[in-house]
Design a protein around this motif. Structure first.
Motif, PDB file in Angstrom:
ATOM      1  N   ASN A 175     -20.492 -10.263  -9.596  1.00 59.36           N
ATOM      2  CA  ASN A 175     -20.057  -8.357 -10.286  1.00 59.36           C
ATOM      3  C   ASN A 175     -20.505  -7.863  -9.321  1.00 59.36           C
ATOM      4  N   TYR A 176     -20.961  -8.250  -7.852  1.00 64.14           N
ATOM      5  CA  TYR A 176     -20.976  -7.025  -7.048  1.00 64.14           C
ATOM      6  C   TYR A 176     -20.555  -5.654  -6.826  1.00 64.14           C
ATOM      7  N   TRP A 177     -19.236  -6.380  -6.717  1.00 60.48           N
ATOM      8  CA  TRP A 177     -18.021  -5.462  -6.502  1.00 60.48           C
ATOM      9  C   TRP A 177     -18.003  -4.368  -7.109  1.00 60.48           C
ATOM     10  N   VAL A 178     -18.841  -4.474  -8.748  1.00 61.29           N
ATOM     11  CA  VAL A 178     -18.685  -2.952  -9.267  1.00 61.29           C
ATOM     12  C   VAL A 178     -19.569  -2.095  -8.435  1.00 61.29           C
ATOM     13  N   ASP A 232     -17.214  -0.322  -6.010  1.00 65.68           N
ATOM     14  CA  ASP A 232     -16.393   0.554  -7.635  1.00 65.68           C
ATOM     15  C   ASP A 232     -16.837   1.736  -8.022  1.00 65.68           C
ATOM     16  N   GLU A 233     -18.003   1.813  -8.163  1.00 64.92           N
ATOM     17  CA  GLU A 233     -19.511   2.879  -8.802  1.00 64.92           C
ATOM     18  C   GLU A 233     -19.979   3.971  -7.679  1.00 64.92           C
ATOM     19  N   ASN A 252     -16.582   6.068  -6.852  1.00 65.86           N
ATOM     20  CA  ASN A 252     -16.590   6.886  -7.693  1.00 65.86           C
ATOM     21  C   ASN A 252     -17.493   7.739  -7.646  1.00 65.86           C
ATOM     22  N   LEU A 308     -27.144   0.190 -12.834  1.00 62.58           N
ATOM     23  CA  LEU A 308     -26.197  -1.414 -12.914  1.00 62.58           C
ATOM     24  C   LEU A 308     -27.290  -2.754 -13.108  1.00 62.58           C
TER      25      LEU A 308
END
Ligand code: ADP
Ligand code: ASP
Ligand code: MG
Length: 403
Positions: free
Chosen positions: A281-284, A287-288, A291, A325
Motif C-alpha cells: 500500500n505504499y503508493w497510498v 497519493d496522500e 493530494n 497512515l
C-alpha cells in the motif's frame, strides 16, 4: 518598430543613484534604435520600506491564510509604487513614461491568488503607448483576474512578466537587469570567485533557475524558450556584456560542468515499509502527499524503504499524513540539495565518481544522489553546503582565475 523589454529588479530600483543607472540603460536602448518597454520590481529587499517581504510583514499570518485576495492586493502595491517612481526619473530626463499596473498592461490571469496562471496578454494598450513615442513602465509580478482583482504570479515573478511581454510584443530581446553581471558558475554570495557564463542554452539556464539560482525565474526561461525570444541577463551597475541565453550555446559549451547551484530548507524523509502490507500500500502515501500538494524530490523507492525530500514548509502536513497512515518514518531537517549542471556531462563517465571523491576528501557526508543527462544532484547537511559548493567549484575549475 523594434521592441526591447528591459526588466529591472528590486535592488536596481532601490535608490535614487541606482534609478539613475536604470535611466542610462533605457537611454542606451533608445540610442540603439529600440522602443523600450520597462518592467519593474518592488524597490529593495526585505527590510526596505516597499519591498515585497516588508509589505507582507505588515499583516498577520491569520489574515494571510484566509484572505489571499487581500494579500495579492498588498503585494501588488510594491511594484505599482516602482512604476511611478521610475516614470518620474524618466520624466526628469525628458522621457515620457506611462506607469501601468500589470492589469492595465494587459496581463490577464485566472484567480488563483498568490500564484495565478496567465490566461492571455492583451498587447493593444502597450502598442498604442509605444506608437505615441512613450515608454510604458509596467508593474512586474502581477496581473488582473477576469473579475477585475489584482493577482500575483509567484515570487520572483517580474522576470515572468518581462518574458510574457517579450513574447506578446514579439520583442527583439528581453533584458533582465539585476545586481550581478549575469549567470555565474555559482551564486557569487556563496563562491567569491564565481565566473560569468557568457552564453548558455535555455535548457541549462532553466535547470539553474529551477534548482535554486534566484538570478532568473524558471517560468520566464520557459516562456522565452517557447516563444523563441532571446534573453539576456545584465548588471544595472556595470557595462559587462552579461549572459546571453539562446539555443546556440548548446554546441559551444565544452565543459563537463557549467555551474553549481543549490536549494536549502530541504528535509530528507525515510519511510520504513517492513511489513508486506505496507509494501503493497505504499503508493497510498504518495497519493496522500500529492493530494496535499506536497512536492517530492530525489525519490528512491526500495523494497523496505522509501526515501525522498520535501521542502521544510511541508513538514507539518507530512507528519499529519504519516500519523493518519500509521507509517514508521524518520527525517533529517536542514538539508541542502546541490545541483551540478552541464550539458557536456552527457555520456562522460566518472563525473559522479569525481564529485563523490571531492566530497569524501572534504569529509562531507552525502545523504542522497540522483542524476540526469545534464544534472547531478547531491543532498548534504546545510551546515556543509557552502564548503561542498566551494570545493566542487574549485576542483571542477569553474573559478574566474582558472577560466
Ligand atoms: P532581482 O531583485 O534583480 O530580481 P534576485 O535577488 O532575484 O534579483 O536575483 C539576483 C541574485 O541571484 C544575485 O544577487 C545572486 O546572489 C543570486 N544568484 C544565485 N545563483 C546565481 C548564479 N548562478 N548566478 C548569478 N546570480 C545568482
Ligand atoms: N517583488 C516580487 C518578489 O519579491 C517579484 C520580483 O521581485 O520579481 O517576489
Ligand atoms: Mg528576481
Amino acid at each position: 518598430m523594434k521592441i526591447l523589454i528591459q526588466k529591472f529588479g528590486g535592488t536596481s530600483v532601490s535608490t535614487h543613484e541606482r534609478r539613475a543607472l536604470v535611466v542610462n540603460k533605457i537611454l542606451k536602448g533608445i540610442e540603439e534604435g529600440f522602443c523600450p518597454v520597462v518592467v519593474v520590481s518592488a524597490m529593495g529587499r526585505k527590510g526596505q520600506p516597499y519591498a515585497t517581504d516588508t509589505l507582507l510583514s505588515l499583516i498577520s499570518d491569520e489574515f494571510k491564510k484566509k484572505n489571499s485576495l487581500g494579500v495579492d492586493l498588498l503585494m501588488g502595491c510594491g511594484e505599482i509604487i516602482s512604476t511611478v517612481v521610475v516614470s518620474d526619473e524618466l520624466a526628469k530626463n525628458n522621457l515620457q513614461a506611462v506607469p501601468l499596473t500589470g492589469g492595465q498592461a494587459g496581463i490577464i490571469t485566472d484567480d488563483s491568488y498568490n500564484n495565478a496562471a496567465i490566461l492571455r496578454v492583451e498587447s493593444e494598450k502597450l502598442l498604442n503607448i509605444l506608437k505615441e513615442g512613450k515608454i510604458p513602465v509596467v508593474a512586474g509580478f502581477q496581473g488582473v483576474s477576469e473579475k477585475g482583482f489584482i493577482t500575483t504570479i509567484g515570487r520572483g515573478g517580474s522576470d515572468t512578466t518581462a518574458a510574457l511581454l517579450g513574447v506578446a510584443l514579439q520583442a527583439e530581446e528581453v533584458q533582465i537587469y539585476t545586481d550581478v553581471d549575469g549567470i555565474m558558475t555559482a551564486d557569487p554570495r556563496i563562491v567569491s570567485d564565481a565566473s560569468l557564463i557568457e552564453e548558455i542554452s535555455y535548457n541549462e539556464v532553466f535547470q539553474f533557475a529551477d534548482q535554486g539560482a534566484k538570478v532568473i525565474h524558471p517560468r520566464a526561461v520557459e516562456i522565452a524558450m517557447k516563444g523563441n525570444i532571446p534573453l539576456a541577463i545584465k548588471n544595472t551597475m556595470s557595462d559587462c556584456k552579461g549572459t546571453i541565453i539562446s539555443n546556440k550555446a548548446i554546441q559551444s559549451s565544452n565543459n563537463v560542468i557549467d555551474g553549481i547551484t543549490s536549494m536549502d530548507k530541504r528535509v530528507q524523509v525515510t519511510v520504513e515499509c517492513s511489513k508486506n502490507t505496507d509494501n503493497d500500500n505504499y503508493w497510498v502515501l504518495f497519493d496522500e502527499l500529492a493530494n496535499k500538494s506536497i512536492s517530492l524530490d530525489l525519490i528512491n523507492v526500495f523494497t523496505k524503504q522509501k526515501i525522498f525530500t520535501i521542502d521544510e514548509k511541508d513538514l507539518d502536513n507530512l507528519k499529519i499524513i504519516m500519523k493518519n497512515l500509521g507509517l514508521q518514518y524518520s527525517y533529517v531537517e536542514e538539508c541542502t540539495k546541490i545541483s551540478l549542471i552541464g550539458a557536456g556531462m552527457r555520456g562522460i563517465p566518472g563525473v559522479m565518481a569525481k564529485i563523490l571523491k571531492i566530497l569524501a576528501r572534504e569529509r562531507i557526508d552525502v545523504l542522497q544522489t540522483a542524476d540526469s543527462h545534464t544534472t547531478i544532484w547531491c543532498l548534504v547537511e546545510s551546515k556543509n553546503a557552502e564548503r561542498a559548493i566551494n570545493s566542487l567549484h574549485r576542483d571542477f575549475k569553474l573559478g574566474g582565475c582558472e577560466g
